[in-house]
Design a protein around this motif. Structure first.
Motif: not given
Length: 51
Positions: A4, A7, A19-24
């Motif tokens: 991470r 990147d 690229v932001i993964y997940g739902e915060s």
């Protein structure tokens, strides 16, 4: 974790979007251990004030 950080540092250099993964619902904070130790030592050496 290292992937991470890599990147995060390399994508802007290649003009690629992050690229932001997940739902915060989670957060992470990357900090060097030496910064934590320095802060703790400074707090311990600071003169105590109050009762």
């Amino acid at each position: 974790m290292l992937r991470r950080v890599f990147d995060f540092r390399s994508k802007p250099r290649r003009d690629e979007p992050f690229v932001i993964y997940g739902e915060s619902s989670q957060s992470r904070d990357y900090i060097h251990v030496s910064d934590v130790v320095e802060t703790l030592v400074a707090a311990m050496l600071r003169p105590r004030e109050g009762p």
